[in-house]
Design a protein around this motif. Structure first.
Motif, PDB file in Angstrom:
ATOM      1  N   ASP A  14      33.020  41.182  37.995  1.00 43.74           N
ATOM      2  CA  ASP A  14      32.939  39.803  38.049  1.00 43.74           C
ATOM      3  C   ASP A  14      34.359  39.416  38.945  1.00 43.74           C
ATOM      4  O   ASP A  14      35.577  40.100  38.918  1.00 43.74           O
ATOM      5  CB  ASP A  14      32.673  38.992  37.143  1.00 43.74           C
ATOM      6  CG  ASP A  14      32.338  37.465  37.463  1.00 43.74           C
ATOM      7  OD1 ASP A  14      32.115  37.410  38.736  1.00 43.74           O
ATOM      8  OD2 ASP A  14      32.266  36.608  36.477  1.00 43.74           O
ATOM      9  N   HIS A  16      36.607  35.584  39.742  1.00 47.75           N
ATOM     10  CA  HIS A  16      36.559  34.113  39.822  1.00 47.75           C
ATOM     11  C   HIS A  16      38.002  33.502  40.499  1.00 47.75           C
ATOM     12  O   HIS A  16      38.963  34.186  40.434  1.00 47.75           O
ATOM     13  CB  HIS A  16      36.497  33.421  38.553  1.00 47.75           C
ATOM     14  CG  HIS A  16      34.997  33.289  37.933  1.00 47.75           C
ATOM     15  ND1 HIS A  16      34.647  32.265  37.700  1.00 47.75           N
ATOM     16  CD2 HIS A  16      34.306  34.298  37.478  1.00 47.75           C
ATOM     17  CE1 HIS A  16      33.192  32.472  37.042  1.00 47.75           C
ATOM     18  NE2 HIS A  16      32.993  33.700  37.101  1.00 47.75           N
ATOM     19  N   HIS A  48      32.341  37.688  31.389  1.00 49.81           N
ATOM     20  CA  HIS A  48      31.204  37.711  32.403  1.00 49.81           C
ATOM     21  C   HIS A  48      30.953  39.455  32.615  1.00 49.81           C
ATOM     22  O   HIS A  48      29.751  39.781  32.687  1.00 49.81           O
ATOM     23  CB  HIS A  48      31.292  37.085  33.608  1.00 49.81           C
ATOM     24  CG  HIS A  48      31.371  35.442  33.384  1.00 49.81           C
ATOM     25  ND1 HIS A  48      31.505  34.473  34.092  1.00 49.81           N
ATOM     26  CD2 HIS A  48      31.369  34.789  32.041  1.00 49.81           C
ATOM     27  CE1 HIS A  48      31.550  33.188  33.778  1.00 49.81           C
ATOM     28  NE2 HIS A  48      31.267  33.360  32.663  1.00 49.81           N
TER      29      HIS A  48
HETATM   30 MG    MG Z   1      31.395  35.061  36.607  1.00 52.21          MG
END
Ligand code: MG
Length: 167
Positions: A14, A16, A48
């Motif tokens: 992931d 961000h 995540h």
């Molecule tokens: Mg995420």
């Protein structure tokens, strides 16, 4: 707890975007920093990646499908709750978490002083011993968005053991 043999392996990644202000959360803990991770949830990129690795190992749909960012119920969600919910799904699918290895790619802040707290939090969320959780923090050597301090990315690998019904 005895070490379990690994029957399935999953990988999750992931990324961000970092924005000024707010509260930075990684691996379920709050980290002092002048930026936070943007997200529909609390932006905890590490949890995540862990959740997607678990779901992938169990052959279940990813978090994007199960917790869509178009669903207002997931707005501002505490990712610890998301991960607890994923662990319940893994268990219901007949698996136990055996081990986990997580790499956090972040140019800033320095994470070395937080690794043990992060490890402790992840181990508790997964209900496994801390010794079965690996957490590494790496910079991106100044390269790309992570290296420019614009984002934090994570890569996670997990091993799952099949729960054998004794009946
Ligand atoms: Mg995420």
């Amino acid at each position: 707890m005895a070490t379990r043999a690994i029957d399935r392996v999953g990988i999750g990644t992931d990324i961000h975007r970092l924005e000024p202000g707010g509260q930075l959360r990684l691996c379920g803990i709050e980290i002092k920093h002048d930026m936070h991770l943007l997200g529909h949830s609390d932006g905890d990129v590490a949890l995540h990646a862990v959740a997607d690795a678990l779901l992938g190992a169990a052959g279940l749909p990813d978090i994007g499908e199960q917790y869509p960012d178009t669903d207002p119920r997931n707005a501002g969600m505490d990712s610890r709750h998301l991960l607890t919910s994923v662990v319940e799904k893994i268990s219901a699918a007949g698996f136990a978490v055996a081990s986990l290895d997580l790499v956090i790619h972040a140019e800033r802040p320095k994470l070395s002083g937080h690794k043990e707290s992060m490890r402790d939090c992840v181990a508790k969320l997964l209900a496994i011993p801390q010794s079965h959780v690996g957490i590494k923090a790496k910079t991106n050597e100044g390269l790309d968005a992570v290296g420019r301090g614009e984002a934090i990315a994570c890569t996670c690998v997990v091993g799952l053991a099949l729960l054998v019904d004794s009946n």
